[in-house]
Design a protein around this motif. Structure first.
Motif, PDB file in Angstrom:
ATOM      1  N   ASN A   9       0.842  -1.212   0.000  1.00 51.11           N
ATOM      2  CA  ASN A   9       0.000   0.000   0.000  1.00 51.11           C
ATOM      3  C   ASN A   9       0.870   1.252   0.000  1.00 51.11           C
ATOM      4  N   SER A  10       0.275   2.316  -0.508  1.00 55.14           N
ATOM      5  CA  SER A  10       0.965   3.613  -0.433  1.00 55.14           C
ATOM      6  C   SER A  10       0.360   4.437   0.687  1.00 55.14           C
ATOM      7  N   ASN A  27      -0.464  10.657  -6.673  1.00 54.83           N
ATOM      8  CA  ASN A  27      -1.243  11.379  -7.694  1.00 54.83           C
ATOM      9  C   ASN A  27      -1.346  12.868  -7.360  1.00 54.83           C
ATOM     10  N   GLY A  28      -1.521  13.138  -6.061  1.00 57.43           N
ATOM     11  CA  GLY A  28      -1.615  14.540  -5.624  1.00 57.43           C
ATOM     12  C   GLY A  28      -0.322  15.289  -5.908  1.00 57.43           C
ATOM     13  N   LEU A  29       0.813  14.623  -5.640  1.00 50.83           N
ATOM     14  CA  LEU A  29       2.108  15.267  -5.887  1.00 50.83           C
ATOM     15  C   LEU A  29       2.276  15.574  -7.365  1.00 50.83           C
ATOM     16  N   ASP A  82       3.040   3.208  -7.832  1.00 48.31           N
ATOM     17  CA  ASP A  82       3.201   4.625  -7.451  1.00 48.31           C
ATOM     18  C   ASP A  82       4.656   5.061  -7.582  1.00 48.31           C
ATOM     19  N   LEU A  83       5.567   4.165  -7.215  1.00 53.64           N
ATOM     20  CA  LEU A  83       6.989   4.526  -7.306  1.00 53.64           C
ATOM     21  C   LEU A  83       7.381   4.749  -8.774  1.00 53.64           C
ATOM     22  N   GLU A  84       6.851   3.888  -9.644  1.00 57.07           N
ATOM     23  CA  GLU A  84       7.170   4.050 -11.073  1.00 57.07           C
ATOM     24  C   GLU A  84       6.640   5.376 -11.600  1.00 57.07           C
ATOM     25  N   LEU A  85       5.400   5.703 -11.192  1.00 55.73           N
ATOM     26  CA  LEU A  85       4.799   6.969 -11.647  1.00 55.73           C
ATOM     27  C   LEU A  85       5.603   8.165 -11.121  1.00 55.73           C
ATOM     28  N   LEU A  86       5.927   8.110  -9.843  1.00 59.56           N
ATOM     29  CA  LEU A  86       6.663   9.225  -9.228  1.00 59.56           C
ATOM     30  C   LEU A  86       8.027   9.391  -9.904  1.00 59.56           C
TER      31      LEU A  86
END
Ligand code: AMP
Ligand code: ZN
Length: 487
Positions: free
Chosen positions: A360-361, A366-368, A410-414
């Motif tokens: 989980n994150s 997404n907000g960032l 999420d890590l990949e997106l960031l």
């Protein structure tokens, strides 16, 4: 095509407006380039870096951009009065060289400096001397339309006549009556009908060196005309964005609008963008007052204003600390702070590769990411983007310390978005991109050993010289309890 929410502050309307390009996917961008009669100073660079950032963000949004930035190599008079001398011709006369030698020398310097700042080259870089025919054609049209007059082989734009149909002064918010009141009276000797009229073509005296034949005799074009002729040729009669420094708003850009309307009946530009000035000691950095700092002095520390040199990427990052429409004051303290911030940011980007992921994150990725887009969509607000990136640095460090979690997706997106905004949009690069190079490691071992010997011999001069020289090359040396390290 991307459904862009980009808003641009349009200097013409004085408002932020949603950006809607003329052609759906294509953006025409024109930026006034330098007059190449001197080394480009850091103030000029700020403007060109700001528009590089604009160009980069438009590309990032998925637009196909034709970016035209001219080189002024003729026609920029010291003043618009009859006796005004062409800046390049004057320098050539003083140095006893060909004007094109002056043009070549300073164009090469300009390109070299902007490359060090990691600026993209424009799509087209046209010169004023390469577009004399287009300029003559435009003057002919303006004459035919009745907005110019010829006197003794020179052609002047008739501002009064123009103002009967189009509002002259609306870009800079000036009224023609106030403008007239602010200029000197013509003494009867002048060729111009009105002091606000400006030269489209100037008759050349026999000793004048840069001159061409025209329907009005041998002469040379006026300064404002080149941008109108070249932007029309490469971007069309009306195009999307025109940029330049604030000091070009009047008279240069005001005259460009007048020339465009007088020749086509249409305003040439949809969005006018103006960058604010870089100041030094609280005053505008300027060639004419000598209040300047040259980029190379800044890189190698060779200026009395500085104790040491700074990497071009640190200087670029420094220019992103203020919004392009705000002034930015140059100080070495600000550069020192920027350098620390830069290292922090680069360290955090490296950390992204080593973070452990969870199911989980606990962080709102997404907000960032939205905050990055929101900042840039709000009239290219780079300082807010930088603040949001530092917020991200904090979060990366919390994940690293195990105080927060992130999923693989999420890590990949960031990682993807942070890299895109830092390297593609802000145009930064790792300070030591050759950091993994084993040859550099070997050279650094040798140099640091020599420095260590100097220190043991209490030869502080040599030791500092080595440290400063390395800093100028982007290699930061740190002396700590456990010995000397470098980045
Ligand atoms: P010039 O070669 O003087 O026409 O200037 C080239 C560009 O640099 C123009 O867009 C100017 O507005 C811009 N410029 C000149 N001085 C500064 C300054 N101190 N800060 C930011 N931009 C500047
Ligand atoms: Zn221009």
């Amino acid at each position: 095509m991307t459904n862009s929410k980009l808003h641009i502050y349009n200097s013409h309307s004085g408002k932020k407006e949603l950006f809607v390009p003329i052609h759906q996917n294509f953006v025409g961008l024109y930026v006034c380039g330098p007059t190449v009669y001197n080394y480009v100073h850091l103030g000029n660079c700020r403007t060109f870096i700001s528009f590089d950032m604009v160009y980069r963000y438009l590309l990032h949004l998925g637009y196909k951009v034709r970016y035209v930035r001219n080189i002024t190599d003729v026609g920029h008079l010291e003043n618009d009065a009859d006796e005004g001398e062409d800046k390049i011709a004057k320098k050539a006369r003083l140095e006893q060289v060909e004007p094109m030698e002056i043009v070549q020398k300073y164009t090469l310097d300009f390109h070299d400096v902007l490359r060090q700042f990691n600026n993209h080259a424009p799509s087209i870089e046209p010169t004023a001397t390469g577009h004399i025919i287009e300029q003559i054609e435009m003057i002919k049209t303006i004459l035919e339309n009745g907005y110019a007059y010829e006197v003794n082989g020179s052609v002047y734009f008739d501002v009064n006549k123009y103002n009967e149909k189009f509002p002259y002064g609306e870009l800079s918010g000036r009224k023609i009556e106030d403008l007239i009141a602010g200029t000197r009276d013509l003494d009867g000797q002048d060729e111009k009908r009105n002091s606000l009229d400006f030269a489209l073509w100037k008759n050349a005296s026999p000793e004048h060196i840069m001159k061409w034949p025209s329907p009005w005799g041998i002469g040379f074009p006026g300064w404002h005309l080149e941008c109108s002729a070249m932007s029309t040729k490469y971007l069309g009669e009306t195009f999307d964005i025109h940029g330049g420094g604030m000091d070009l708003k009047f008279p240069h850009h005001e005259c460009e609008i007048a020339q465009g309307c007088a020749s086509t009946g249409k305003s040439p530009v949809n969005y006018w963008m103006h960058g604010n000035m870089l100041t030094l000691n609280g005053k505008k950095m300027s060639k004419s007052t000598g209040n300047t700092l040259l980029p190379n002095e800044l890189f190698n520390g060779g200026s009395d204003l500085l104790e040491r040199g700074y990497h071009p990427m640190v200087v670029r990052f420094f220019t992103m600390q203020a919004h392009y429409r705000s002034t930015l004051d140059f100080t070495s303290e600000a550069l020192n702070a920027t350098e620390k911030g830069y290292e922090k940011l680069m360290d955090a980007i490296k950390e992204l590769e080593t973070l452990t992921t969870s199911a989980n994150s606990s962080v709102n990725v997404n907000g960032l990411v939205s905050s990055f887009y929101d900042a840039m969509n709000d009239d290219f607000n780079a300082p807010i983007l930088v603040a949001n990136l530092f917020e991200t640095v904090k979060i990366i460090n919390t994940i690293k310390e195990g105080k927060a979690t992130i999923t693989q997706a999420d890590l990949e997106l960031l990682t993807k978005e942070v890299n895109a905004f830092v390297f593609d949009v802000l145009g930064l690069a790792p300070l030591n991109s050759a950091g993994d190079d084993s040859k550099l490691e070997g050279v650094m071992d040798l140099v640091l050993n020599l420095r260590q010997q100097a220190r043991e011999n209490k030869d502080w001069g040599t030791s500092d010289k080595i440290r400063d020289g390395l800093a100028a090359a982007g290699l930061v040396v740190k002396d700590g309890k456990d010995g000397t390290t470098w980045k």
